[in-house]
Design an enzyme around this catalytic site. Structure first.
Site, PDB file in Angstrom:
ATOM      1  N   GLU A   1     -57.367  30.611   0.144  1.00  0.00           N
ATOM      2  CA  GLU A   1     -56.971  31.234   1.337  1.00  0.00           C
ATOM      3  C   GLU A   1     -55.631  32.859  -0.155  1.00  0.00           C
ATOM      4  OE1 GLU A   1     -57.128  33.422   3.235  1.00  0.00           O
ATOM      5  OE2 GLU A   1     -56.395  32.555   5.063  1.00  0.00           O
ATOM      6  N   ASP A   2     -56.232  33.775   0.592  1.00  0.00           N
ATOM      7  CA  ASP A   2     -54.757  34.559   0.398  1.00  0.00           C
ATOM      8  C   ASP A   2     -53.938  34.642   0.021  1.00  0.00           C
ATOM      9  OD1 ASP A   2     -55.036  34.907   3.114  1.00  0.00           O
ATOM     10  OD2 ASP A   2     -56.355  37.045   2.423  1.00  0.00           O
TER      11      ASP A   2
ATOM     12  N   ASP B   1     -48.613  33.451   5.889  1.00  0.00           N
ATOM     13  CA  ASP B   1     -48.361  33.851   6.825  1.00  0.00           C
ATOM     14  C   ASP B   1     -47.238  33.201   8.139  1.00  0.00           C
ATOM     15  OD1 ASP B   1     -46.835  36.107   7.050  1.00  0.00           O
ATOM     16  OD2 ASP B   1     -47.884  37.208   8.734  1.00  0.00           O
TER      17      ASP B   1
ATOM     18  N   LYS C   1     -45.908  33.079   1.845  1.00  0.00           N
ATOM     19  CA  LYS C   1     -44.664  34.627   2.983  1.00  0.00           C
ATOM     20  C   LYS C   1     -44.059  33.190   3.700  1.00  0.00           C
ATOM     21  CE  LYS C   1     -46.110  38.297   4.020  1.00  0.00           C
ATOM     22  NZ  LYS C   1     -46.828  39.411   5.088  1.00  0.00           N
TER      23      LYS C   1
ATOM     24  N   PHE D   1     -45.002  43.131   3.746  1.00  0.00           N
ATOM     25  CA  PHE D   1     -46.305  43.533   3.714  1.00  0.00           C
ATOM     26  C   PHE D   1     -47.424  43.314   2.184  1.00  0.00           C
ATOM     27  CE2 PHE D   1     -50.679  44.665   5.300  1.00  0.00           C
ATOM     28  CZ  PHE D   1     -51.055  44.059   5.857  1.00  0.00           C
TER      29      PHE D   1
ATOM     30  N   ARG E   1     -58.106  46.228  -1.049  1.00  0.00           N
ATOM     31  CA  ARG E   1     -58.354  45.470  -1.153  1.00  0.00           C
ATOM     32  C   ARG E   1     -58.820  44.846  -2.895  1.00  0.00           C
ATOM     33  NH1 ARG E   1     -59.193  41.536   3.069  1.00  0.00           N
ATOM     34  NH2 ARG E   1     -60.176  42.678   4.861  1.00  0.00           N
TER      35      ARG E   1
HETATM   36  P1  IMP Z   1     -50.966  33.603   9.395  1.00  0.00           P
HETATM   37  O1  IMP Z   1     -51.911  33.341  10.431  1.00  0.00           O
HETATM   38  O2  IMP Z   1     -49.736  34.382  10.725  1.00  0.00           O
HETATM   39  O3  IMP Z   1     -50.486  32.659   8.332  1.00  0.00           O
HETATM   40  O4  IMP Z   1     -51.968  34.758   8.704  1.00  0.00           O
HETATM   41  C1  IMP Z   1     -52.652  34.482   7.861  1.00  0.00           C
HETATM   42  C2  IMP Z   1     -54.072  36.414   7.761  1.00  0.00           C
HETATM   43  O5  IMP Z   1     -53.185  37.172   7.930  1.00  0.00           O
HETATM   44  C3  IMP Z   1     -53.986  36.521   6.426  1.00  0.00           C
HETATM   45  O6  IMP Z   1     -55.007  35.444   6.035  1.00  0.00           O
HETATM   46  C4  IMP Z   1     -54.697  38.288   6.429  1.00  0.00           C
HETATM   47  O7  IMP Z   1     -55.908  37.985   6.486  1.00  0.00           O
HETATM   48  C5  IMP Z   1     -53.012  38.469   7.171  1.00  0.00           C
HETATM   49  N1  IMP Z   1     -52.092  38.639   6.436  1.00  0.00           N
HETATM   50  C6  IMP Z   1     -50.686  38.080   6.208  1.00  0.00           C
HETATM   51  N2  IMP Z   1     -49.613  38.830   6.319  1.00  0.00           N
HETATM   52  C7  IMP Z   1     -50.127  39.833   5.302  1.00  0.00           C
HETATM   53  C8  IMP Z   1     -49.710  40.210   4.261  1.00  0.00           C
HETATM   54  O8  IMP Z   1     -48.419  41.120   4.180  1.00  0.00           O
HETATM   55  N3  IMP Z   1     -50.730  41.657   3.630  1.00  0.00           N
HETATM   56  C9  IMP Z   1     -52.420  41.355   4.129  1.00  0.00           C
HETATM   57  N4  IMP Z   1     -52.964  41.116   4.754  1.00  0.00           N
HETATM   58  C10 IMP Z   1     -51.741  39.510   5.599  1.00  0.00           C
HETATM   59 MG    MG Z   2     -57.729  36.287   5.890  1.00  0.00          MG
END
Ligand code: IMP
Ligand code: MG
Length: 183
Positions: A104-105, A108, A136, A157, A170
């Site tokens: 995963e990238d 968050d 994060k 972000f 990207r």
């Molecule tokens: P989570 O479910 O809140 O952990 O969100 C995960 C997804 O939110 C990631 O796979 C990203 O696609 C997006 N995301 C969260 N933070 C960022 C950021 O700083 N930049 C770009 N995409 C983000």
């Molecule tokens: Mg994502």
């Protein structure tokens, strides 16, 4: 060759350079190869779309025999809170008895990964581990153990190297904090 997009637009603050990413990729791949030395093959599952740049560069460095598959989610409405996640694309392969490495990238709040990890574990994989380029940590709302983490970053972000802002940026080969206008 003409560049229609300057190397670093002024609303992007470089956070992690291409060189730093590459050095970290070497370390992560070595660590993964060590841990899976006894594994016959690894099923690398990328979470679309953000992970693809990271996945390709990491997989090219692995010596462990590996195959690749993809998973994609989207959230109902605006949030990513638990229960609002929809599976857009499931993996094509059977995961039963497999060693799965979810790639995963960024983690968050953790809702996306928590749900995806639970879903993949339910398929009877032999093992499921998580490799995330970015963590994060301060933004976490649900606990998600990251087995292989590229970099821990502050609650800002970021874009680049797979990460987008409204689908843009990207393809930057570095990671930057987005400081531009928000739509
Ligand atoms: P989570 O479910 O809140 O952990 O969100 C995960 C997804 O939110 C990631 O796979 C990203 O696609 C997006 N995301 C969260 N933070 C960022 C950021 O700083 N930049 C770009 N995409 C983000
Ligand atoms: Mg994502």
């Amino acid at each position: 060759m003409s560049h229609r997009q300057p190397a670093t637009p002024e609303h992007l603050r470089v956070l992690i350079s291409r060189q730093q990413i590459e050095a970290r990729l070497d370390e992560l791949a070595a660590q993964i190869d060590d841990d899976y030395a006894k594994s016959e093959r690894l099923v690398c599952v990328g979470v679309l779309k953000g992970s693809i740049f990271f996945l390709v560069d990491l997989m090219k460095r692995l010596k462990t025999p590996a195959v690749v598959d993809f998973f994609q989610t989207s959230s109902y409405g605006s949030g990513t809170k638990s229960g609002e996640l929809r599976v857009r694309k499931d993996v094509d392969m059977s995961l039963r008895g497999q060693d799965v490495l979810l790639i995963e990238d960024i983690v968050d709040t953790g809702y996306t990964l928590r749900t995806v990890l639970d879903l993949l574990r339910f398929r009877g994989a032999r093992s499921v581990r998580l490799c995330a380029l970015l963590d994060k940590k301060e933004a976490r709302e649900v606990e998600v153990p990251i087995d292989y983490c590229g970099f821990r970053i502050a609650n800002e972000f970021v874009v680049g190297y797979g990460l987008d802002y409204n689908e843009r940026y990207r393809n930057l080969d570095f990671i930057a904090v987005y400081e531009g206008p928000t739509e």
